[in-house]
Structures are given as structure tokens and as C-alpha cells.
Scaffold this active site. Structure first.
Site, PDB file in Angstrom:
ATOM      1  N   SER A 138       0.768  -1.439   0.019  1.00 17.75           N
ATOM      2  CA  SER A 138      -0.034   0.012   0.002  1.00 17.75           C
ATOM      3  C   SER A 138       0.992   1.282  -0.096  1.00 17.75           C
ATOM      4  O   SER A 138       1.707   1.531  -0.961  1.00 17.75           O
ATOM      5  CB  SER A 138      -0.982   0.014   1.108  1.00 17.75           C
ATOM      6  OG  SER A 138      -2.092   0.641   0.995  1.00 17.75           O
ATOM      7  N   ASP A 266     -10.203  -3.459  -5.414  1.00 14.76           N
ATOM      8  CA  ASP A 266      -9.820  -2.929  -4.335  1.00 14.76           C
ATOM      9  C   ASP A 266     -10.798  -1.679  -4.020  1.00 14.76           C
ATOM     10  O   ASP A 266     -10.881  -0.922  -4.884  1.00 14.76           O
ATOM     11  CB  ASP A 266      -8.291  -2.339  -4.486  1.00 14.76           C
ATOM     12  CG  ASP A 266      -7.680  -1.906  -3.361  1.00 14.76           C
ATOM     13  OD1 ASP A 266      -8.195  -1.313  -2.407  1.00 14.76           O
ATOM     14  OD2 ASP A 266      -6.439  -2.211  -3.339  1.00 14.76           O
ATOM     15  N   HIS A 294      -8.204  -5.311  -1.036  1.00 18.66           N
ATOM     16  CA  HIS A 294      -7.050  -4.445  -0.592  1.00 18.66           C
ATOM     17  C   HIS A 294      -6.202  -5.113   0.342  1.00 18.66           C
ATOM     18  O   HIS A 294      -6.606  -5.356   1.480  1.00 18.66           O
ATOM     19  CB  HIS A 294      -7.420  -3.070   0.123  1.00 18.66           C
ATOM     20  CG  HIS A 294      -6.148  -2.042   0.440  1.00 18.66           C
ATOM     21  ND1 HIS A 294      -5.712  -1.413  -0.713  1.00 18.66           N
ATOM     22  CD2 HIS A 294      -5.490  -2.044   1.364  1.00 18.66           C
ATOM     23  CE1 HIS A 294      -4.569  -0.654  -0.112  1.00 18.66           C
ATOM     24  NE2 HIS A 294      -4.567  -1.021   1.185  1.00 18.66           N
TER      25      HIS A 294
END
Length: 321
Positions: A138, A266, A294
Site C-alpha cells: 500500500s 480494491d 485491498h
């Protein structure tokens, strides 16, 4: 990437939330860690966690965690298990303020923190004596890609290959997505629950650094970044930060093998914002499975496990060495 979500867990939200809370994160014993504290060039410190009992002379895998992450994050544990199965050593640098102790300087960390990433990787490279394989989750993945973009061909002296996982490489699109509707109520609120108190402790360290009363009322990532992240790290405002820190516009500058992995469902990295093959250079491989959420990618029967994605990423990285 060869990935198909289990039939019992449909949709991007479930594939994000369930794995983080309930799925098995590792094989065998839980990973154990040792910690080192490094002084930074600006008089601050970071803490770096190393997977314990790594084989002597093993390749070194480095993982940069995501927003408000650390070694206990489900992705960190799953990657530690995969790295251990590969016979690799592993380092997990904690971004400033994420190791359980507030850092000293009037700054924190951010999605475009490529200079910090570069300093960490160079120190690990010198210590290890051979190029590294590196991944980022991320926020950590966006910062890692920004480092590779800025370093260009020189990155090969430090790393064999890099991988970003579920990274918001179009920060404006991701920021808009996380700040509305269900995402705002669940994901943004969860992040702000730790980010705002941490920022207010930073204000106690450095009175006058920002407007604490306004920050207490922040209910979106946009507001938080406008009041805290952007001004503390040299950006004019949120728009300037999200524009200059985003990795997507510069992917063609990368000169080492780079894997960019994003699930198309996501919840807060919209599929429409992901790059196409024509937008990236020859060194970049895009994996964009239809499912996974995610940093989820659960597999197997209920309650599922999280090892499929880390194993495939580590397999790809190993082939670049």
C-alpha cells in the site's frame, strides 16, 4: 498473478476486511523478530525489525509496510512466513512513529517518502553485501516505486527487483475513493483513529507545528493530509502532496524489474485508476487480478489463509535475482 477468490468470500470489501481479521496469516510458528534502532541523518530514529534465526548468507528481502502498519500487520506476518519458507532473511523497516514509540523530529512519514526509503535500502545493501529484493504494501509500495523512479539505473546497485502491493499509485483517485460513502465510514475512520492521536502527540512535542483544534475535527484523509502530512513534509497542500508523491505518472522511469500488483476490486484503489501496459516502461510488470480486495487475497476453505499472494510475489522476486 494466478488468483481466484474463494466462492464463500465475494466482493472487494469482504476480501479486504475478513482476511485482516480472521484468515490464517502464517505456516508453522508465528514469525519472531529482533529489533535495531538506527539514528537518522536529521537527528531522529527509525526502528528496523529483522526476522529472527535467518540462515547465514541468505538473500535479504525487505518489506515496507502500509499506512499505520508494523510487523504485526496481517500482510507483514504473511510475507514473513513466505520469506522464511524461501530461506530468506527479512528486514521490516518501521516508518517513523510506527514502531510503538513516537519519533523525535517535526515530521512523520508519507506516501512519497522516497529519500527515506533510499537511505534505508542503501544502509541495508551495505550491511548485506549484495543487492536486495524489496516489496512495499500500500503506502509503502508507492514510496518504494517513487524511490525506483528517482534512482533510475542506479537502483540496480541496491536492489535486484521491487514490488508494490495494492499501492495507491494514483493518490488523488485513491484519496477521493477512501473519503466517501462506506469507505469513509469504515476505512478512513479506522486510519484516523490512530493517526489523529499520534499527530496530536507530535504537536505536544513541537508546539505550534499545526492547528490541533482543526485536526481534531478532521473526518477525511484529505483534511488530515491538508493539515498535517502535507505541511510537515514540504508540500503546499493535499493536492500538491497527492500529485507529487504519486508513483503512477513516473513508472516509465523505472530501470530495474518492478512488479505492480493491484486487485481490480480494491475498495479504495479504483480499478479505473490503474495503469495500462502502454503507460509503463519495459521494466514494469502489471498484475491486476479481478479479485483480492485491498491487501487481502484470501485463499482456501473457511476461514482462509493469506499465503497465496506473498508466495507468488516472492516467487516472482526470486526469478529476478
Amino acid at each position: 498473478m494466478q488468483y481466484r477468490a474463494p466462492r464463500w468470500l465475494p466482493g472487494g470489501h469482504l476480501q479486504t476486511i475478513w482476511p485482516a481479521l480472521f484468515s490464517r496469516q502464517h505456516d508453522g510458528e508465528p514469525p519472531s523478530w529482533t529489533r535495531e534502532r538506527w539514528d537518522t541523518p536529521d537527528g531522529d530514529f527509525i526502528d528496523v525489525d529483522f526476522l529472527a534465526d535467518a540462515p547465514a548468507g541468505a538473500p535479504l528481502f525487505v518489506l515496507f509496510h502500509g499506512l499505520e502498519g508494523d510487523r504485526t500487520s496481517h500482510s507483514s506476518v504473511a510475507f514473513a512466513s513466505a520469506a522464511r519458507a524461501c530461506g530468506w532473511a527479512m528486514a521490516l523497516p518501521n516508518f517513523r512513529g510506527c514502531s510503538g514509540e513516537l519519533n523525535r523530529a517535526p515530521r512523520a512519514y508519507h506516501s512519497g517518502d522516497y529519500e527515506e526509503v533510499g537511505w534505508i535500502l542503501q544502509r541495508l545493501r551495505e550491511r548485506h553485501g549484495a543487492p536486495l529484493v524489496v516489496a512495499g504494501v500500500s503506502l509503502g509500495g508507492n514510496a518504494l516505486l517513487r524511490w525506483a523512479e528517482e534512482a533510475g539505473a542506479a537502483a540496480a546497485h541496491t536492489a535486484h527487483a521491487v514490488c508494490s502491493i495494492c499501492s495507491p499509485i494514483d493518490l488523488a483517485a485513491a484519496g477521493a475513493a477512501i473519503d466517501r460513502g462506506f469507505n469513509k465510514q469504515v476505512y478512513a475512520r479506522r486510519f484516523l483513529r490512530t493517526m489523529i492521536p499520534k499527530a496530536l502527540r507530535k504537536l505536544q512535542q513541537h508546539p505550534g507545528l499545526f492547528d490541533g483544534e482543526r485536526l481534531k475535527r478532521a473526518s477525511t484523509i484529505y483534511e488530515f493530509d491538508n493539515l498535517f502530512t502535507a505541511p510537515l513534509h514540504g508540500f503546499r497542500n493535499t493536492e500538491d502532496y497527492w500529485t507529487r508523491a504519486a508513483a503512477k505518472p513516473h513508472l516509465h522511469r523505472i530501470r530495474i524489474p518492478a512488479l505492480v500488483l493491484n486487485a481490480r476490486n480494491d475498495p479504495f484503489v479504483p480499478g479505473h485508476s490503474l495503469p495500462h501496459a502502454a503507460e509503463v516502461g519495459a521494466y514494469v510488470t502489471l498484475w491486476q487480478p479481478g479479485h483480492g480486495g485491498h491487501v487481502g487475497f484470501p485463499a482456501g476453505p473457511l476461514p482462509g489463509h493469506l499465503l497465496t499472494m506473498p508466495e507468488q510475489v516472492c516467487d516472482w522476486l526470486s526469478k529476478q535475482r
